[in-house]
Design a protein around this motif. Structure first.
Motif, PDB file in Angstrom:
ATOM      1  N   PHE A 104     -21.878  32.289  47.318  1.00  0.00           N
ATOM      2  CA  PHE A 104     -22.567  31.594  48.684  1.00  0.00           C
ATOM      3  C   PHE A 104     -23.792  31.264  48.337  1.00  0.00           C
ATOM      4  N   ARG A 105     -24.583  32.206  47.856  1.00  0.00           N
ATOM      5  CA  ARG A 105     -25.938  32.132  47.688  1.00  0.00           C
ATOM      6  C   ARG A 105     -26.068  30.785  46.374  1.00  0.00           C
ATOM      7  N   LEU A 106     -25.369  30.876  45.580  1.00  0.00           N
ATOM      8  CA  LEU A 106     -25.253  29.641  44.734  1.00  0.00           C
ATOM      9  C   LEU A 106     -24.986  28.434  45.356  1.00  0.00           C
ATOM     10  N   ALA A 107     -23.975  28.308  46.008  1.00  0.00           N
ATOM     11  CA  ALA A 107     -23.519  27.130  46.643  1.00  0.00           C
ATOM     12  C   ALA A 107     -24.264  26.507  48.068  1.00  0.00           C
ATOM     13  N   GLU A 120     -27.483  18.089  61.309  1.00  0.00           N
ATOM     14  CA  GLU A 120     -26.803  19.145  60.458  1.00  0.00           C
ATOM     15  C   GLU A 120     -27.369  19.803  59.402  1.00  0.00           C
ATOM     16  N   GLN A 121     -28.208  19.147  58.731  1.00  0.00           N
ATOM     17  CA  GLN A 121     -28.856  19.771  57.596  1.00  0.00           C
ATOM     18  C   GLN A 121     -29.942  20.819  57.935  1.00  0.00           C
ATOM     19  N   ALA A 122     -30.654  20.384  59.137  1.00  0.00           N
ATOM     20  CA  ALA A 122     -31.821  21.291  59.829  1.00  0.00           C
ATOM     21  C   ALA A 122     -30.947  22.524  60.414  1.00  0.00           C
ATOM     22  N   LEU A 123     -29.756  22.392  61.004  1.00  0.00           N
ATOM     23  CA  LEU A 123     -29.052  23.243  61.545  1.00  0.00           C
ATOM     24  C   LEU A 123     -28.604  24.411  60.638  1.00  0.00           C
ATOM     25  N   TYR A 124     -28.062  23.867  59.435  1.00  0.00           N
ATOM     26  CA  TYR A 124     -27.800  24.667  58.437  1.00  0.00           C
ATOM     27  C   TYR A 124     -28.756  25.487  57.895  1.00  0.00           C
ATOM     28  N   ALA A 125     -29.970  24.821  57.937  1.00  0.00           N
ATOM     29  CA  ALA A 125     -31.102  25.662  57.272  1.00  0.00           C
ATOM     30  C   ALA A 125     -31.489  26.858  58.335  1.00  0.00           C
ATOM     31  N   LEU A 126     -31.384  26.552  59.544  1.00  0.00           N
ATOM     32  CA  LEU A 126     -32.096  27.338  60.538  1.00  0.00           C
ATOM     33  C   LEU A 126     -31.196  28.581  60.728  1.00  0.00           C
ATOM     34  N   ILE A 127     -29.785  28.313  60.631  1.00  0.00           N
ATOM     35  CA  ILE A 127     -28.892  29.285  60.851  1.00  0.00           C
ATOM     36  C   ILE A 127     -28.871  30.288  59.546  1.00  0.00           C
ATOM     37  N   LYS A 128     -29.279  29.807  58.271  1.00  0.00           N
ATOM     38  CA  LYS A 128     -29.437  30.681  57.056  1.00  0.00           C
ATOM     39  C   LYS A 128     -30.485  31.330  57.428  1.00  0.00           C
ATOM     40  N   GLU A 129     -31.643  30.914  57.524  1.00  0.00           N
ATOM     41  CA  GLU A 129     -33.129  31.389  57.854  1.00  0.00           C
ATOM     42  C   GLU A 129     -32.975  32.422  58.736  1.00  0.00           C
ATOM     43  N   ARG A 130     -32.310  32.331  59.795  1.00  0.00           N
ATOM     44  CA  ARG A 130     -32.119  33.232  60.785  1.00  0.00           C
ATOM     45  C   ARG A 130     -31.675  34.721  60.306  1.00  0.00           C
ATOM     46  N   LYS A 131     -30.759  34.650  59.458  1.00  0.00           N
ATOM     47  CA  LYS A 131     -29.919  35.527  58.966  1.00  0.00           C
ATOM     48  C   LYS A 131     -30.476  36.267  57.506  1.00  0.00           C
ATOM     49  N   GLY A 133     -33.707  34.993  56.260  1.00  0.00           N
ATOM     50  CA  GLY A 133     -34.925  35.036  56.113  1.00  0.00           C
ATOM     51  C   GLY A 133     -35.510  33.559  55.740  1.00  0.00           C
ATOM     52  N   ALA A 134     -37.028  33.214  56.181  1.00  0.00           N
ATOM     53  CA  ALA A 134     -37.415  32.186  55.727  1.00  0.00           C
ATOM     54  C   ALA A 134     -37.304  31.790  54.532  1.00  0.00           C
ATOM     55  N   GLN A 139     -35.226  30.226  47.791  1.00  0.00           N
ATOM     56  CA  GLN A 139     -35.459  31.311  46.921  1.00  0.00           C
ATOM     57  C   GLN A 139     -34.034  31.389  46.032  1.00  0.00           C
ATOM     58  N   TRP A 140     -32.881  31.046  47.037  1.00  0.00           N
ATOM     59  CA  TRP A 140     -31.541  30.915  46.037  1.00  0.00           C
ATOM     60  C   TRP A 140     -31.687  29.936  45.003  1.00  0.00           C
ATOM     61  N   ARG A 141     -32.284  28.699  45.230  1.00  0.00           N
ATOM     62  CA  ARG A 141     -32.159  27.723  44.184  1.00  0.00           C
ATOM     63  C   ARG A 141     -33.250  28.092  42.848  1.00  0.00           C
ATOM     64  N   ALA A 142     -34.167  28.919  43.340  1.00  0.00           N
ATOM     65  CA  ALA A 142     -34.839  29.509  42.255  1.00  0.00           C
ATOM     66  C   ALA A 142     -34.145  30.485  41.455  1.00  0.00           C
TER      67      ALA A 142
END
Length: 213
Positions: A104-107, A120-131, A133-134, A139-142
């Motif tokens: 999941f972190r890779l994808a 949808e892109q912003a919502l996706y990022a918001l949901i992931k960061e709420r769970k 972290g900002a 971080q996963w890309r790096a």
């Protein structure tokens, strides 16, 4: 019967493959990431996928409960055969847990970048960061090299098995294969990552798809 999914959800793709292996007819409903009103109305407020709506109007949520519903009678005998029910379910839980957490972190950074709708892109990022972290997507890309190394370690025993037999528990697919397939289908958004984990996985996915009735 209707299966509500997001195309990259490993849990939805697991259920979809299990339905295919079971030979059950269903209608596939692709959920719009940023608009889940119809799903909420169907479920009474539950907005995650997968959701299965049966022919008699029953609504089943959460992938494990859906799998238990599918695995009845002859289908259960065939896809969780005795005496291997325990190991098969254990592998499915491994795929849904430790393996999914890494893949999941890779994808996720690839999925995020692929959204054409800014909302949808912003919502996706918001949901992931709420769970998580900002900045988690960055971080996963790096951390991609480390995540790939962890994924290779987790999948090493699986690959050793698949070099000897067509499917995880021998000559015929089981629930375990559906669970692994769901994760690989998610990672298919990052073809380079999927291939780097083992060329065998591409052939394995094709074999499993050919078994779908």
């Amino acid at each position: 019967m209707k299966l509500y999914r997001l195309s990259y959800s490993p849990y939805a793709r697991k259920v979809q493959m299990l339905l295919d292996l079971a030979g059950q007819a269903y209608e596939l409903v692709e959920v719009r990431y940023g608009d889940r009103g119809a799903l909420a109305a169907l479920t009474g407020g539950y907005i995650y996928v997968p959701v299965l709506e049966t022919d008699d109007g029953k609504v089943i949520v959460e992938s494990r409960a859906i799998c238990e519903h599918i695995l009845q009678g002859e289908v259960r005998t065939r896809l969780t055969p005795a005496p291997l029910q325990g190991p098969i379910w254990a592998y499915a839980d491994f795929a849904d847990g430790p393996l999914e957490d890494v893949l999941f972190r890779l994808a996720s950074p690839i999925i995020h970048a692929a959204w054409s709708d800014p909302w949808e892109q912003a919502l996706y990022a918001l949901i992931k960061e709420r769970k998580f972290g900002a900045g988690c997507l960055q971080q996963w890309r790096a951390a991609r090299p480390e995540l790939l190394a962890r994924a290779r370690s987790l999948l090493a025993p699986t690959l050793a098995t698949l070099r000897q037999v067509p499917f995880l528990f021998g000559e015929k697919p089981t629930l375990a294969d559906a669970a692994l397939y769901g994760n690989l289908a998610m990672l298919a958004v990052d073809r380079a990552a999927l291939t780097s984990l083992g060329e065998e996985l591409i052939g394995y996915m094709a074999r499993l798809e050919s078994q779908a009735q």
